[in-house]
Design a protein around this motif. Structure first.
Motif, mmCIF file in Angstrom:
data_model
loop_
_atom_site.group_PDB
_atom_site.id
_atom_site.type_symbol
_atom_site.label_atom_id
_atom_site.label_comp_id
_atom_site.label_asym_id
_atom_site.label_seq_id
_atom_site.Cartn_x
_atom_site.Cartn_y
_atom_site.Cartn_z
ATOM 1 N N ILE A 130 -17.143 30.206 -38.501
ATOM 2 C CA ILE A 130 -17.207 30.776 -37.151
ATOM 3 C C ILE A 130 -16.563 32.154 -37.128
ATOM 4 N N LEU A 131 -15.434 32.301 -37.781
ATOM 5 C CA LEU A 131 -14.801 33.623 -37.870
ATOM 6 C C LEU A 131 -15.723 34.623 -38.546
ATOM 7 N N ALA A 132 -16.399 34.207 -39.623
ATOM 8 C CA ALA A 132 -17.332 35.091 -40.304
ATOM 9 C C ALA A 132 -18.489 35.463 -39.386
ATOM 10 N N GLY A 133 -18.969 34.493 -38.601
ATOM 11 C CA GLY A 133 -20.033 34.780 -37.652
ATOM 12 C C GLY A 133 -19.596 35.739 -36.568
ATOM 13 N N MET A 134 -18.396 35.573 -36.091
ATOM 14 C CA MET A 134 -17.860 36.497 -35.098
ATOM 15 C C MET A 134 -17.751 37.907 -35.671
ATOM 16 N N MET A 135 -17.287 37.992 -36.908
ATOM 17 C CA MET A 135 -17.139 39.296 -37.547
ATOM 18 C C MET A 135 -18.478 40.006 -37.690
ATOM 19 N N ALA A 136 -19.539 39.235 -37.899
ATOM 20 C CA ALA A 136 -20.868 39.821 -38.077
ATOM 21 C C ALA A 136 -21.531 40.200 -36.759
ATOM 22 N N ARG A 145 -24.587 27.582 -48.427
ATOM 23 C CA ARG A 145 -23.472 26.697 -48.795
ATOM 24 C C ARG A 145 -22.149 27.125 -48.160
ATOM 25 N N ALA A 146 -22.213 27.678 -46.974
ATOM 26 C CA ALA A 146 -21.002 28.239 -46.368
ATOM 27 C C ALA A 146 -20.126 27.188 -45.708
ATOM 28 N N TRP A 147 -20.743 26.156 -45.116
ATOM 29 C CA TRP A 147 -19.934 25.142 -44.435
ATOM 30 C C TRP A 147 -19.575 24.045 -45.434
ATOM 31 N N ALA A 148 -18.278 23.996 -45.763
ATOM 32 C CA ALA A 148 -17.740 22.994 -46.682
ATOM 33 C C ALA A 148 -18.450 23.013 -48.034
#
Length: 257
Positions: free
Chosen positions: A45-51, A236-239
């Motif tokens: 989620i943090l990575a998505g927010m950053m993007a 493969r980003a989630w877990a």
């Protein structure tokens, strides 16, 4: 993009207090990876927010919420936000409402029949599209976009290319139906097969099973949705298991000021 202050605040808020460790007695997700998977959602989620262009988070939708495997982390990330917890599992919805003060939303087998009644800066969709056919995913991606705030995002997970290898080690469903998944996957980039009743506590005939999609298939489904843009796709980003796709507002064709 222009939201470093929010990212920093979100990380600080998350680290300020310990995550709730109570697990509901009826939580079917309870296993040795329970907290690790929830923590991984924080990172994607943090990575998505950053993007994206999210610069504040006032409302969050967790779909499907289960019994709060991820929601317990979300309430730490955004302590001042309003949370909506949605699932077909009424016990899970009730638990999230009671334990995390979330607005309870009982879902329907056809998600487009659910009116969430508000807009969200963040919609977290953890392992929903992993269980439905291509036609449902297409409808539901577009339906969720209707409830996005002007800079809101959907962060959703999917079984991607890696899942073919996972299935060899830990089969997702019966061996008699896996070829059906692979047939659609190889022909169109999106494969699906139903569970049988013994494989799922939320058995919905013709409406719940296992799906797998190539990245280009997900792009094909997202491209026709009006008013949004694709922010990122991570395998493969989630877990270290499911792919993560981030899309939302503003639109890809919004004019420069």
């Amino acid at each position: 993009m222009y939201n470093l202050d929010l990212i920093g605040k979100t990380v600080a808020d998350y680290n300020a207090y310990a995550v709730d460790t109570e697990i509901a007695p009826n939580d079917l997700m309870n296993n040795q990876w329970y907290f690790e998977v929830g923590r991984s959602a924080v990172e994607v989620i943090l990575a998505g927010m950053m993007a994206s262009y999210v610069h504040r988070v006032d409302r969050v939708l967790d779909l499907p919420c289960g019994h709060g495997r991820v929601l317990r982390h979300l309430v730490r990330m955004f302590p001042h936000a309003q949370f909506h917890a949605c699932d077909l599992d009424t016990d899970g919805v009730a638990y999230c409402a009671q334990r995390y003060n979330a607005v309870p939303v009982v879902s329907k087998p056809e998600l487009t029949e659910v009116d969430f009644g508000t807009q969200f800066e963040l919609i977290w969709v953890g392992s929903l599209f992993t269980h439905v056919a291509e036609e449902q995913t297409e409808r539901w991606l577009a339906h969720l976009a209707r409830f996005l705030a002007p800079n809101g995002i959907v962060v959703a997970t999917m079984h991607g290319r890696w899942s073919e290898h996972v299935n060899r080690r830990s089969p997702y469903l019966g061996a008699d139906r896996w070829p059906q998944v692979m047939a659609g996957y190889n022909a169109r980039g999106y494969g699906y097969a139903d569970y049988v009743q013994a494989e799922s506590s939320q058995y919905v005939p013709g409406n719940y099973g296992i799906s797998m999609a190539k990245p280009q298939a997900m792009m094909r489904l997202l491209e026709p949705i009006q008013g949004v843009r694709l922010f990122s796709y991570n395998e493969r980003a989630w877990a270290d298991h499911q792919d993560v796709i981030v899309y939302g507002r503003p639109s890809y064709d919004e004019s420069w000021a």
